[in-house]
Design a protein around this motif. Structure first.
Motif, PDB file in Angstrom:
ATOM      1  N   ALA A  29       0.790  -1.246   0.000  1.00 33.01           N
ATOM      2  CA  ALA A  29       0.000   0.000   0.000  1.00 33.01           C
ATOM      3  C   ALA A  29       0.820   1.294   0.000  1.00 33.01           C
ATOM      4  O   ALA A  29       0.289   2.369   0.290  1.00 33.01           O
ATOM      5  CB  ALA A  29      -0.997   0.019   1.159  1.00 33.01           C
ATOM      6  N   LYS A  32       3.143   1.325  -5.079  1.00 34.36           N
ATOM      7  CA  LYS A  32       3.945   0.765  -6.181  1.00 34.36           C
ATOM      8  C   LYS A  32       3.108   0.654  -7.462  1.00 34.36           C
ATOM      9  O   LYS A  32       3.500   1.137  -8.524  1.00 34.36           O
ATOM     10  CB  LYS A  32       4.499  -0.628  -5.798  1.00 34.36           C
ATOM     11  CG  LYS A  32       5.406  -0.616  -4.582  1.00 34.36           C
ATOM     12  CD  LYS A  32       5.906  -2.003  -4.233  1.00 34.36           C
ATOM     13  CE  LYS A  32       4.822  -2.954  -3.774  1.00 34.36           C
ATOM     14  NZ  LYS A  32       4.101  -2.515  -2.554  1.00 34.36           N
ATOM     15  N   SER A  34       0.355   2.089  -8.128  1.00 35.89           N
ATOM     16  CA  SER A  34      -0.125   3.408  -8.546  1.00 35.89           C
ATOM     17  C   SER A  34       0.952   4.168  -9.322  1.00 35.89           C
ATOM     18  O   SER A  34       0.646   4.880 -10.287  1.00 35.89           O
ATOM     19  CB  SER A  34      -0.556   4.220  -7.322  1.00 35.89           C
ATOM     20  OG  SER A  34      -1.595   3.562  -6.648  1.00 35.89           O
ATOM     21  N   ASP A 135       1.942  14.194  -1.836  1.00 40.81           N
ATOM     22  CA  ASP A 135       0.778  15.098  -1.761  1.00 40.81           C
ATOM     23  C   ASP A 135       0.185  15.134  -0.350  1.00 40.81           C
ATOM     24  O   ASP A 135      -0.545  16.059  -0.007  1.00 40.81           O
ATOM     25  CB  ASP A 135      -0.296  14.648  -2.775  1.00 40.81           C
ATOM     26  CG  ASP A 135      -0.716  13.198  -2.574  1.00 40.81           C
ATOM     27  OD1 ASP A 135      -1.824  12.947  -2.113  1.00 40.81           O
ATOM     28  OD2 ASP A 135       0.094  12.297  -2.868  1.00 40.81           O
TER      29      ASP A 135
HETATM   30  N1  LIG Z   1      -2.663  10.321  -1.604  1.00 32.92           N
HETATM   31  C1  LIG Z   1      -2.016   9.376  -2.307  1.00 32.92           C
HETATM   32  N2  LIG Z   1      -2.466   8.113  -2.335  1.00 32.92           N
HETATM   33  C2  LIG Z   1      -1.782   7.198  -3.068  1.00 32.92           C
HETATM   34  C3  LIG Z   1      -0.618   7.532  -3.808  1.00 32.92           C
HETATM   35  N3  LIG Z   1      -0.167   6.412  -4.411  1.00 32.92           N
HETATM   36  C4  LIG Z   1      -1.010   5.434  -4.079  1.00 32.92           C
HETATM   37  N4  LIG Z   1      -1.999   5.890  -3.273  1.00 32.92           N
HETATM   38  C5  LIG Z   1      -3.117   5.128  -2.692  1.00 32.92           C
HETATM   39  O1  LIG Z   1      -2.551   4.185  -1.771  1.00 32.92           O
HETATM   40  C6  LIG Z   1      -3.253   2.951  -1.839  1.00 32.92           C
HETATM   41  C7  LIG Z   1      -2.291   1.817  -2.167  1.00 32.92           C
HETATM   42  O2  LIG Z   1      -1.786   1.999  -3.472  1.00 32.92           O
HETATM   43  P1  LIG Z   1      -1.197   0.790  -4.331  1.00 32.92           P
HETATM   44  O3  LIG Z   1      -0.699   1.372  -5.608  1.00 32.92           O
HETATM   45  O4  LIG Z   1      -2.171  -0.329  -4.425  1.00 32.92           O
HETATM   46  O5  LIG Z   1       0.015   0.336  -3.402  1.00 32.92           O
HETATM   47  P2  LIG Z   1       0.943  -0.960  -3.556  1.00 32.92           P
HETATM   48  O6  LIG Z   1       0.367  -2.006  -2.638  1.00 32.92           O
HETATM   49  O7  LIG Z   1       2.294  -0.511  -3.103  1.00 32.92           O
HETATM   50  O8  LIG Z   1       0.909  -1.384  -4.994  1.00 32.92           O
HETATM   51  C8  LIG Z   1      -4.361   3.130  -2.892  1.00 32.92           C
HETATM   52  O9  LIG Z   1      -5.554   3.478  -2.240  1.00 32.92           O
HETATM   53  C9  LIG Z   1      -3.861   4.300  -3.728  1.00 32.92           C
HETATM   54  O10 LIG Z   1      -4.915   5.019  -4.314  1.00 32.92           O
HETATM   55  C10 LIG Z   1      -0.160   8.897  -3.760  1.00 32.92           C
HETATM   56  O11 LIG Z   1       0.844   9.296  -4.358  1.00 32.92           O
HETATM   57  N5  LIG Z   1      -0.896   9.766  -2.995  1.00 32.92           N
END
Ligand SMILES: Nc1nc2c(ncn2[C@@H]2O[C@H](COP(=O)(O)OP(=O)(O)O)[C@@H](O)[C@H]2O)c(=O)[nH]1
Ligand SMILES: [Mg+2]
Length: 213
Positions: A29, A32, A34, A135
Motif C-alpha cells: 500500500a 507501487k 499506482s 501530496d
Molecule cells: N494520496 C495518495 N495516495 C496514493 C498515492 N499512491 C497510491 N496511493 C493510494 O494508496 C493505496 C495503495 O496503493 P497501491 O498502488 O495499491 O500500493 P501498492 O500495494 O504498493 O501497490 C491506494 O488506495 C492508492 O490510491 C499517492 O501518491 N498519494
C-alpha cells in the motif's frame, strides 16, 4: 499532458533501443502499482486493487538518441510473497524501492529491501528510492532530508513522488533511464528471454508516441 512534459522528442531512424528489466519493491500500500499506472497509463485510482503475486507492464522513455524500454515488474508487498521477490529482482538492471512518507515503518522496510538488493541482486543494479504520497504533506512522518541523506550515503537515486498528482513520476523513470548503461544495449530477443514467469501479469504495450507530444 503535464505528466509527460519531461519525455523528449527525438528523431526517427537513428534511435537506439535499450531494454531493461525494472522491479518495484516496497511495503504493501505504499503506491507501487499506482506509480506504475501513472507512468504507463497516466492514470490514478483511489481504489487501486491489491497486487497478487506480481504484474508486468512495459513503457519506454526517450532520451536524445536512445529509447529506453522498461519491462516493469510490479511486485506485491505482503510478507507472504517475500519468498517470490528474488524471482523478480534477479536479473533486474533497475529497481525502485518505494516507501510512504506518512508511514515511517515503510521507510524501514525500504531500507531492508535496499540491503537485500545490494546483497543479492545484480552488482550493477541501479536502485532508486521513491518517497511516495508527497501530496499528503500534512501527514508527513519521514523527513525529506532523512531519506535524502540515507540515499546519498547508500548510493541511491532519490525522489519524493506522488502517483496521485503525478509529481516526479516521469522524472523518476527518466532519471533511472539516464543512469542505465547504454553501451550494454541488449537486443530485445535477449531481454525477452530474461523475462521469467508472468504471474497474473497483464502485458501493456508501451504507449505509442511516447517520444512525441
Ligand atoms: N494520496 C495518495 N495516495 C496514493 C498515492 N499512491 C497510491 N496511493 C493510494 O494508496 C493505496 C495503495 O496503493 P497501491 O498502488 O495499491 O500500493 P501498492 O500495494 O504498493 O501497490 C491506494 O488506495 C492508492 O490510491 C499517492 O501518491 N498519494
Ligand atoms: Mg500493488
Amino acid at each position: 499532458m503535464a505528466n509527460r512534459g519531461s519525455l523528449r522528442a527525438n528523431g526517427v531512424g537513428q534511435t537506439k533501443i535499450c531494454q531493461f528489466k525494472l522491479v518495484l519493491l516496497g511495503d504493501m500500500a505504499v503506491g507501487k502499482s499506482s506509480l506504475v499506472l501513472r507512468f504507463v497509463k497516466g492514470q490514478f485510482d483511489e481504489f487501486q486493487e491489491t497486487t497478487i503475486g506480481a504484474a508486468f507492464l512495459a513503457q519506454s522513455v526517450c532520451l536524445d538518441d536512445t529509447t529506453v524500454k522498461f519491462e516493469i515488474w510490479d511486485t506485491a508487498g505482503q510478507e507472504r510473497y517475500h519468498s517470490l521477490a528474488p524471482m523478480y529482482y534477479r536479473g533486474a538492471q533497475a529497481a525502485i524501492v518505494v516507501f510512504d512518507i506518512t508511514k515511517p515503518e515503510t521507510f524501514d522496510r525500504a531500507k531492508a529491501w535496499v540491503k537485500e538488493l545490494q546483497r543479492q541482486a545484480s552488482p550493477n543494479i541501479v536502485i532508486a528510492l521513491a518517497g511516495n504520497k508527497s501530496d499528503l504533506a500534512e501527514k508527513r512522518m519521514v523527513e525529506y532530508e532523512e531519506a535524502q541523506t540515507y540515499a546519498e550515503d547508500t548510493g541511491l537515486l532519490f525522489m519524493e513522488t506522488s502517483a496521485k498528482t503525478a509529481m516526479n513520476v516521469n522524472e523518476l523513470f527518466l532519471a533511472i533511464a539516464k543512469k542505465m548503461p547504454k553501451s550494454d544495449a541488449q537486443n530485445p530477443t535477449h531481454a525477452a528471454h530474461n523475462r521469467g514467469v508472468n504471474v497474473h501479469g497483464s502485458e501493456q504495450q508501451p504507449r505509442s508516441g511516447c517520444c512525441g507530444n
